[in-house]
Each structure stands twice: as C-alpha cells, then as structure tokens.
Design an enzyme around this catalytic site. Structure first.
Site, PDB file in Angstrom:
ATOM      1  N   HIS A 123      37.195  41.718  42.629  1.00 56.90           N
ATOM      2  CA  HIS A 123      37.716  40.345  42.599  1.00 56.90           C
ATOM      3  C   HIS A 123      38.565  40.129  43.840  1.00 56.90           C
ATOM      4  CE1 HIS A 123      39.606  36.670  41.111  1.00 56.90           C
ATOM      5  NE2 HIS A 123      38.660  36.637  40.203  1.00 56.90           N
TER       6      HIS A 123
ATOM      7  N   ASP B 197      33.295  38.478  34.308  1.00 54.94           N
ATOM      8  CA  ASP B 197      31.840  38.412  34.080  1.00 54.94           C
ATOM      9  C   ASP B 197      31.248  39.709  33.551  1.00 54.94           C
ATOM     10  OD1 ASP B 197      32.041  36.487  36.963  1.00 54.94           O
ATOM     11  OD2 ASP B 197      31.343  35.718  35.035  1.00 54.94           O
TER      12      ASP B 197
HETATM   13  C1  SDX Z   1      34.284  35.182  39.550  1.00 51.76           C
HETATM   14  O1  SDX Z   1      37.852  33.695  42.584  1.00 51.76           O
HETATM   15  C2  SDX Z   1      37.834  33.657  41.295  1.00 51.76           C
HETATM   16  O2  SDX Z   1      38.842  33.482  40.680  1.00 51.76           O
HETATM   17  C3  SDX Z   1      36.466  33.842  40.679  1.00 51.76           C
HETATM   18  C4  SDX Z   1      36.430  33.970  39.140  1.00 51.76           C
HETATM   19  C5  SDX Z   1      36.832  32.659  38.445  1.00 51.76           C
HETATM   20  O3  SDX Z   1      37.270  32.721  37.311  1.00 51.76           O
HETATM   21  O4  SDX Z   1      36.590  31.568  39.067  1.00 51.76           O
HETATM   22  O5  SDX Z   1      37.281  35.008  38.728  1.00 51.76           O
HETATM   23  C6  SDX Z   1      35.009  34.244  38.663  1.00 51.76           C
HETATM   24  O6  SDX Z   1      33.595  34.736  40.439  1.00 51.76           O
HETATM   25  C7  SDX Z   1      34.473  36.650  39.354  1.00 51.76           C
HETATM   26  C8  SDX Z   1      33.705  37.514  40.418  1.00 51.76           C
HETATM   27  C9  SDX Z   1      32.234  37.603  39.965  1.00 51.76           C
HETATM   28  N1  SDX Z   1      31.433  38.258  41.022  1.00 51.76           N
HETATM   29  C10 SDX Z   1      30.974  39.522  40.844  1.00 51.76           C
HETATM   30  O7  SDX Z   1      31.238  40.222  39.885  1.00 51.76           O
HETATM   31  C11 SDX Z   1      30.060  39.999  41.979  1.00 51.76           C
HETATM   32  C12 SDX Z   1      30.402  41.452  42.350  1.00 51.76           C
HETATM   33  N2  SDX Z   1      31.717  41.449  43.047  1.00 51.76           N
HETATM   34  C13 SDX Z   1      31.754  41.164  44.397  1.00 51.76           C
HETATM   35  O8  SDX Z   1      30.684  40.890  45.138  1.00 51.76           O
HETATM   36  C14 SDX Z   1      33.128  41.041  45.036  1.00 51.76           C
HETATM   37  O9  SDX Z   1      33.956  41.952  44.446  1.00 51.76           O
HETATM   38  C15 SDX Z   1      33.723  39.660  44.993  1.00 51.76           C
HETATM   39  C16 SDX Z   1      32.772  38.631  45.527  1.00 51.76           C
HETATM   40  C17 SDX Z   1      34.094  39.291  43.594  1.00 51.76           C
HETATM   41  C18 SDX Z   1      34.984  39.670  45.840  1.00 51.76           C
HETATM   42  O10 SDX Z   1      34.575  39.833  47.140  1.00 51.76           O
HETATM   43  P1  SDX Z   1      35.618  40.031  48.346  1.00 51.76           P
HETATM   44  O11 SDX Z   1      37.014  39.763  47.903  1.00 51.76           O
HETATM   45  O12 SDX Z   1      35.100  39.268  49.519  1.00 51.76           O
HETATM   46  O13 SDX Z   1      35.578  41.578  48.607  1.00 51.76           O
HETATM   47  P2  SDX Z   1      34.613  42.276  49.653  1.00 51.76           P
HETATM   48  O14 SDX Z   1      33.202  41.819  49.453  1.00 51.76           O
HETATM   49  O15 SDX Z   1      35.234  42.142  51.011  1.00 51.76           O
HETATM   50  O16 SDX Z   1      34.709  43.807  49.152  1.00 51.76           O
HETATM   51  C19 SDX Z   1      35.748  44.669  49.609  1.00 51.76           C
HETATM   52  C20 SDX Z   1      35.120  46.060  49.570  1.00 51.76           C
HETATM   53  C21 SDX Z   1      33.809  46.134  50.362  1.00 51.76           C
HETATM   54  O17 SDX Z   1      33.646  47.503  50.731  1.00 51.76           O
HETATM   55  P3  SDX Z   1      34.174  47.964  52.226  1.00 51.76           P
HETATM   56  O18 SDX Z   1      33.545  47.017  53.230  1.00 51.76           O
HETATM   57  O19 SDX Z   1      35.683  47.863  52.173  1.00 51.76           O
HETATM   58  O20 SDX Z   1      33.681  49.387  52.352  1.00 51.76           O
HETATM   59  O21 SDX Z   1      34.753  46.381  48.208  1.00 51.76           O
HETATM   60  C22 SDX Z   1      33.334  46.524  48.128  1.00 51.76           C
HETATM   61  C23 SDX Z   1      32.758  45.844  49.347  1.00 51.76           C
HETATM   62  O22 SDX Z   1      31.491  46.393  49.668  1.00 51.76           O
HETATM   63  N3  SDX Z   1      32.937  45.849  46.881  1.00 51.76           N
HETATM   64  C24 SDX Z   1      32.039  46.310  46.026  1.00 51.76           C
HETATM   65  C25 SDX Z   1      32.011  45.389  44.971  1.00 51.76           C
HETATM   66  N4  SDX Z   1      32.893  44.402  45.210  1.00 51.76           N
HETATM   67  C26 SDX Z   1      33.463  44.688  46.396  1.00 51.76           C
HETATM   68  N5  SDX Z   1      31.243  47.397  46.065  1.00 51.76           N
HETATM   69  C27 SDX Z   1      30.407  47.581  45.009  1.00 51.76           C
HETATM   70  N6  SDX Z   1      30.338  46.751  43.930  1.00 51.76           N
HETATM   71  C28 SDX Z   1      31.127  45.644  43.891  1.00 51.76           C
HETATM   72  N7  SDX Z   1      31.051  44.802  42.859  1.00 51.76           N
END
Ligand code: SDX
Length: 431
Positions: free
Chosen positions: A306, A363
């Site tokens: 998140h 989720d």
């Molecule tokens: C919602 O914003 C809100 O409030 C949203 C929400 C709401 O109520 O409105 O809470 C609802 O959208 C919840 C999130 C649902 N999405 C997912 O579950 C999809 C999976 N999660 C992600 O893709 C990710 O964690 C996000 C999109 C939620 C957040 O993305 P960020 O903040 O841009 O983080 P990032 O992509 O920069 O990740 C940071 C690191 C990266 O690795 P490095 O480059 O540091 O090596 O963490 C890794 C990412 O690759 N990473 C994950 C991951 N999420 C982040 N690696 C594996 N699996 C994951 N789920």
C-alpha cells in the site's frame, strides 16, 4: 510564531510556510514556489505531495490507523452501518435518528432508474465488464435529472447525493442480471440499502432471495470499510474532475474508471484470480511468492502492499476476521481462504516483504467474503465502487463548498524534443 521551512536555491534562501494538520502532519506549502523561485517540485506518483487539506478521513500509515471524521474504523465497523457511516462521511457528524430516517427515506425514494435506462442495458454485449456499464450508466442516469447537470447547488445537494448512492446500487444489480440473461428485479422499499441490493441481484421469479442477517451484515460491513480512504487514486480523480465544476455524477463516473485498475480497486478481482490460479496449479503458495519477488516475472502478490499503509491495513484485519465468521455461518469451506492465509503467513516472514513493509491491504480478503455470498468475481470492484460513493461525494462537496478552490492543473518538466523546423515529406527519413 508560524513554522517555516528554509530552501536554498542558487545561493538564495527562501522561507516557505509550513502547514500543520489536526493530527500533527506537516507540509511545506509550495503554492508560491514558482512565482518566487521559478522552480516547481516534481514527485512521481505524488508519494510526497498533498493535493489538498481535507476534514473527511485520517490515515496514519505507519501505525495502521484509519478514522472517518475522527471515528476509528474499528468502532464504526462494530457499531455502525454503511448508511449511517455514509451520512457521517458526507455531512461530518453522526446522524440523529431523524436525520438518519430522512436520509434513508431519500435513498428509498430514489432507488428506481428511469424506465428509459433499460434500453441502455440492452446495448451492452453480454460479456461487458460491469465497471464499464457502471461508469457509463452513472452518466446516463444524470441525463434523466437535468438539474444534476446544472452543477453544484447546495439546496439540491442532498437529493443529488442520495440519488447517486441509491441508483448505483440499482445499476449494479441490473448489470449483473443482464449479464446472466436474467429478468431484472425492481428494488423493494421494504428493504434497507444492502438487503435491497442482494434482493435485486439474487431473487428469482419463482422465489425471493433468502436474506440471511449474517450475509446482509457481512456485505454492509464491506461497504462500510470501503466508504472512504483520503486521497487514493479514484478519490483524487473525483477531486480533479470536481475542480472543473463538473456535476457530481460526472465525477463519480470518473472515479469508477480510476478505481477499475488492478493496482487500485481492481485488486480485489485480481486477488481471487491469483488464488484460483495458485489452487489450480496445486501450488501451496510458495512458488507464487518466489515469482512475486522476481521483478522479471511481472507478477505481484495482489492484495499486498500500500502506498500509505506501511503496517497492516486495519480494514484487512477486520475483513479477515469476518471471513471465518461468514464461512462458518454458511457452512462453506473455501480452499482459497486457506491459500490466502498461507500466503500472508509466508509473506509476513519473508525479508522481501518485511523490508518493503508490504502487508495485506483491504483487497486481500474481501473477495473471499464476496465469493461466499455468491457475488461473481467480475462484480467485486463494482461492490468496492458502491462502498466508495460516500467518500467520493464528501470530497466532491469539500471542493464545491470551498469558494476559493481552484481548478487542478499540475505542472510538468518537459523532456521532449527542443525546437526544430518542419520538413516537407519528401525530405523526411523517418523517426
Ligand atoms: C487499494 O491508496 C489507497 O488508499 C488505495 C485503497 C483505497 O481504499 O482506496 O487502499 C485501495 O487500491 C489498495 C491497493 C490494492 N492494490 C494491490 O493490492 C495491488 C498490489 N500492490 C501493489 O501493486 C502496490 O503495493 C501498490 C500499488 C498498492 C502501491 O504501490 P507503490 O506505493 O507505488 O509501491 P511500489 O510499486 O513503488 O513498490 C515498492 C516496492 C517495489 O519493489 P522495489 O522496486 O523497491 O524493489 O515494493 C514492491 C515493488 O516491486 N511491491 C510489491 C508489491 N507491492 C509493492 N512486490 C510484490 N507484490 C506486491 N504486491
């Protein structure tokens, strides 16, 4: 003495005002930065940028705190209902019994769609995604209420908000019935909000849907837990559209489109599809975890991570508890829940997820409950959108009520081609 921040640019010191929120959050106010320095800020994904001040929802991502208008989500989940919480989020206070009755009556009086809307449903192909139907039908609904198109009028707001909250539920149910070639069910005024949705989705001509209180409560709680979440992607989209003074329905239709993405509200559908794939492959989750840590795999552990929560999402905790309750009460065992729990346990002990502070979000478990209720996976994000309507409406109202609010128009840093001359086509060599 107001707090300030000092910024040195090209040897000159600038003092910038600091804004401090009611929960002690600090922000450097850069609204005069470009005028004073010629510089702008750049913040990919807005991870460090506040777009507004707001009184609606507070999140402390480090501590896993979520409060709607100051009320902790845990207390509202235990003691409130979706419609009472919707009132709180929109109007800023818990309703008196008279206010709640009036709000509930407005929802009942506005639950029907104009009969002309039925023809729009006919035009969609059977496999149309219900989020596409929802966003287009929200705008279509506004065409039957010309006053909605007049923009913001505080004296019309209560009716507009009630119409939107009530009709999205009917649109969702009609979309579901149409997608299965089933006759639509009209809402029954005797049913409250969530019960009516279940009735409209699952009653058949030969028998009414059996409204089990624990099922109604579980879905109502899902709506309540999704009702707002400060400046997430879809709510920021609603504010962006509202800032141009578009009408409420146009803002909500845009919010639905932003929510649809698998990184946002579409994640609840992606989680179940991920769990089903793991189950089908006979993987105990460990293979998938390896793939999710490997950037080259293109996989992510959906429902994990998140932008704000760097701790357990308090909503995920509540939903996880509800999973066991609803499955037990319906005498259902769902192998996907066991896989989800194993994935969570493995991830929470894995350095990759620990270092990046990746925890289950709202989720990760919500789809298990919706599956148990019989809601098809393609409707999961629609359920999220129905829940999020009060938050979108409250943020729309904040912008409209703020007389000095300006149109949202971010800047950029241009990195494209510098000036060049137009070439006649015969002289061009491509690229
Ligand atoms: C919602 O914003 C809100 O409030 C949203 C929400 C709401 O109520 O409105 O809470 C609802 O959208 C919840 C999130 C649902 N999405 C997912 O579950 C999809 C999976 N999660 C992600 O893709 C990710 O964690 C996000 C999109 C939620 C957040 O993305 P960020 O903040 O841009 O983080 P990032 O992509 O920069 O990740 C940071 C690191 C990266 O690795 P490095 O480059 O540091 O090596 O963490 C890794 C990412 O690759 N990473 C994950 C991951 N999420 C982040 N690696 C594996 N699996 C994951 N789920």
């Amino acid at each position: 003495m107001a707090k300030t921040a000092k910024l040195e640019i090209d040897g000159k010191i600038y003092e910038l005002p600091v804004v401090i929120g009611s929960e002690g959050e600090h922000a450097v106010d850069v609204s005069k930065l470009r005028a004073d320095t010629g510089y702008i800020t750049l913040d990919d994904g807005y991870g460090n940028t506040g777009s507004c001040v707001s009184n609606v929802t507070f999140i402390d991502g480090e501590k896993g705190i979520l409060r709607y208008r100051g009320y902790p989500i845990e207390e509202l989940a235990e003691k409130s209902t979706f419609i009472e919480t919707a009132f709180l989020i929109i109007y800023g206070h818990l309703p008196t019994s008279a206010e709640l009755r009036r709000f509930s009556d407005l929802l009942t009086q506005n639950e029907l769609l104009h009969e002309g809307m039925k023809f729009h449903f006919e035009g969609f192909p059977p496999n149309a995604h219900p989020m596409a139907i929802l966003s287009s039908m929200i705008n279509a609904a506004s065409c039957y209420h010309p006053r909605l198109m007049e923009g913001y009028n505080p004296s019309h707001f209560d009716l507009q908000a009630a119409r939107l909250i009530s009709k999205v539920r009917t649109i969702a149910a009609f979309a579901y019935r149409k997608s299965r070639g089933l006759p639509i069910n009209y809402p029954k005024p005797v049913y409250k909000y969530t019960a009516n949705l279940l009735h409209m989705m699952f009653s058949e001509p030969y028998q009414d849907y059996d409204l089990k209180p624990e099922v109604v409560r579980a879905l109502d709680l899902i709506f309540l837990l999704h009702a707002d979440h400060e400046q997430n992607c879809s709510t920021s989209t609603v504010r962006m559209i509202a800032s141009s003074r578009a009408n409420l329905f146009a803002c909500a239709a845009g919010g639905v489109c932003a929510l649809w993405g698998p990184l946002h509200g579409g994640a609840n559908q992606a989680v179940i599809e991920m769990l089903e794939e793991i189950h089908k492959e006979g993987d105990d989750g460990s293979k998938f975890i390896v793939a999710a840590k490997d950037k080259k795999s293109g996989r992510r552990l959906m429902g994990f991570g998140h932008r704000v929560y760097k701790n357990y999402d308090p909503r995920a905790k509540i939903i996880k508890e509800q999973c066991d309750k609803i499955l037990n009460s319906l005498h259902i065992t769902d192998p996907l829940l066991d896989i989800a729990k194993r994935l969570e346990d493995a991830a929470l002990h894995d350095p990759y997820f620990i270092e990046r502070k990746l925890y289950p979000n709202v989720d990760f478990y919500s789809g298990i409950i919706m599956r148990a209720i019989g809601i098809p996976v393609e409707m999961f994000t629609v359920i999220f959108a129905i829940g999020r309507m009060p938050g979108w409406i409250a943020n729309y109202k904040e912008i409209m009520d703020e007389k000095t609010s300006r149109i949202y128009r971010p800047r950029q840093i241009y990195t494209g081609a510098t000036e060049r001359k137009y070439l006649p086509i015969e002289q061009r060599t491509g690229a």
